[in-house]
Motif scaffolding. Structure first.
Motif, short mmCIF file in Angstrom:
data_model
loop_
_atom_site.label_atom_id
_atom_site.label_comp_id
_atom_site.label_asym_id
_atom_site.label_seq_id
_atom_site.Cartn_x
_atom_site.Cartn_y
_atom_site.Cartn_z
N ASP A 3 37.95 79.34 -2.32
CA ASP A 3 39.24 79.35 -3.01
C ASP A 3 39.50 80.66 -3.74
OD1 ASP A 3 39.37 76.83 -2.03
OD2 ASP A 3 39.23 75.80 -3.96
N ASP A 4 38.44 81.28 -4.29
CA ASP A 4 38.61 82.55 -5.00
C ASP A 4 39.08 83.66 -4.05
OD1 ASP A 4 37.92 81.45 -7.42
OD2 ASP A 4 35.82 82.05 -7.28
N GLU A 5 38.54 83.68 -2.83
CA GLU A 5 38.96 84.69 -1.85
C GLU A 5 40.43 84.52 -1.48
OE1 GLU A 5 35.38 85.90 1.05
OE2 GLU A 5 35.87 83.76 1.08
N ILE A 6 40.85 83.26 -1.33
CA ILE A 6 42.25 82.99 -0.98
C ILE A 6 43.16 83.36 -2.14
CG2 ILE A 6 43.90 81.18 -0.35
CD1 ILE A 6 41.51 79.84 1.15
N ALA A 7 42.78 83.01 -3.35
CA ALA A 7 43.60 83.34 -4.52
C ALA A 7 43.71 84.86 -4.68
CB ALA A 7 43.00 82.72 -5.77
N ALA A 37 53.86 72.01 5.23
CA ALA A 37 52.45 71.63 5.17
C ALA A 37 51.56 72.85 4.91
CB ALA A 37 52.03 70.93 6.46
N ILE A 38 51.88 73.96 5.55
CA ILE A 38 51.12 75.19 5.35
C ILE A 38 51.31 75.68 3.91
CG2 ILE A 38 50.96 77.63 5.99
CD1 ILE A 38 51.67 76.68 8.89
N GLN A 39 52.53 75.67 3.43
CA GLN A 39 52.81 76.09 2.06
C GLN A 39 52.03 75.20 1.08
OE1 GLN A 39 56.97 76.04 1.05
NE2 GLN A 39 56.57 76.18 -1.13
N ASP A 40 52.05 73.89 1.29
CA ASP A 40 51.33 72.97 0.41
C ASP A 40 49.83 73.24 0.44
OD1 ASP A 40 53.75 71.80 -0.25
OD2 ASP A 40 53.45 70.05 1.04
N GLU A 44 47.78 74.37 -2.73
CA GLU A 44 46.69 73.50 -3.17
C GLU A 44 45.39 74.29 -3.27
OE1 GLU A 44 44.27 69.89 -1.19
OE2 GLU A 44 46.45 69.60 -1.30
N THR A 45 45.19 75.21 -2.34
CA THR A 45 43.97 76.01 -2.33
C THR A 45 43.87 76.89 -3.57
OG1 THR A 45 43.94 75.99 0.08
CG2 THR A 45 42.65 77.69 -1.00
N GLN A 49 51.63 76.61 -7.75
CA GLN A 49 52.75 76.80 -6.83
C GLN A 49 53.07 78.29 -6.72
OE1 GLN A 49 54.25 74.27 -4.97
NE2 GLN A 49 52.45 73.25 -5.76
N LEU A 50 52.26 78.99 -5.94
CA LEU A 50 52.37 80.44 -5.81
C LEU A 50 53.14 80.84 -4.56
CD1 LEU A 50 51.40 83.21 -6.91
CD2 LEU A 50 49.33 82.90 -5.57
#
Length: 111
Positions: A3-7, A37-40, A44-45, A49-50
């Motif tokens: 999750d940190d890499e994605i953020a 669904a992709i946005q959610d 969520e990851t 709501q970014l």
């Protein structure tokens, strides 16, 4: 991807891509639901709501462009932007598409 890499990739993506670019499209309900669904999944990851629909479209188009460059031989190997931004951002997209069985499995290829 964690999750940190994605953020972190999301933060860099938002810095690199100006928000003045907007997407205006007519699309099928199925496409709209898939984008949602992709946005959610992305939101969520990262735990907030970014991402907007416009972000999802830009990620998809950018990903397709980079994939084409690699697949066609225009680029010989992954670049820093691919590893730092594209891989983390497209991992949740792939998860959503896998749930819809949109990828061929190796077993199907051998038939």
């Amino acid at each position: 991807m964690d999750d940190d890499e994605i953020a972190s990739a999301a933060a860099r993506f938002h810095e690199d891509v100006p928000h003045r670019f907007q997407v205006s499209l007519t699309m099928s309900i199925q496409t709209r639901e898939r984008l949602r669904a992709i946005q959610d999944e992305l939101n969520e990851t990262v735990g907030e709501q970014l991402f907007t629909t416009n972000d999802v479209m830009r990620i998809a188009l950018f990903g397709a462009d980079r994939y084409h460059a690699l697949a066609s031989g225009q680029v010989q190997e992954l670049e820093a932007i691919d590893e730092d931004q594209l891989l983390p951002l497209t991992a949740p997209i792939r998860e959503v598409l896998k749930t819809e069985n949109l990828f061929d499995s190796p077993e199907q290829d051998s038939d």
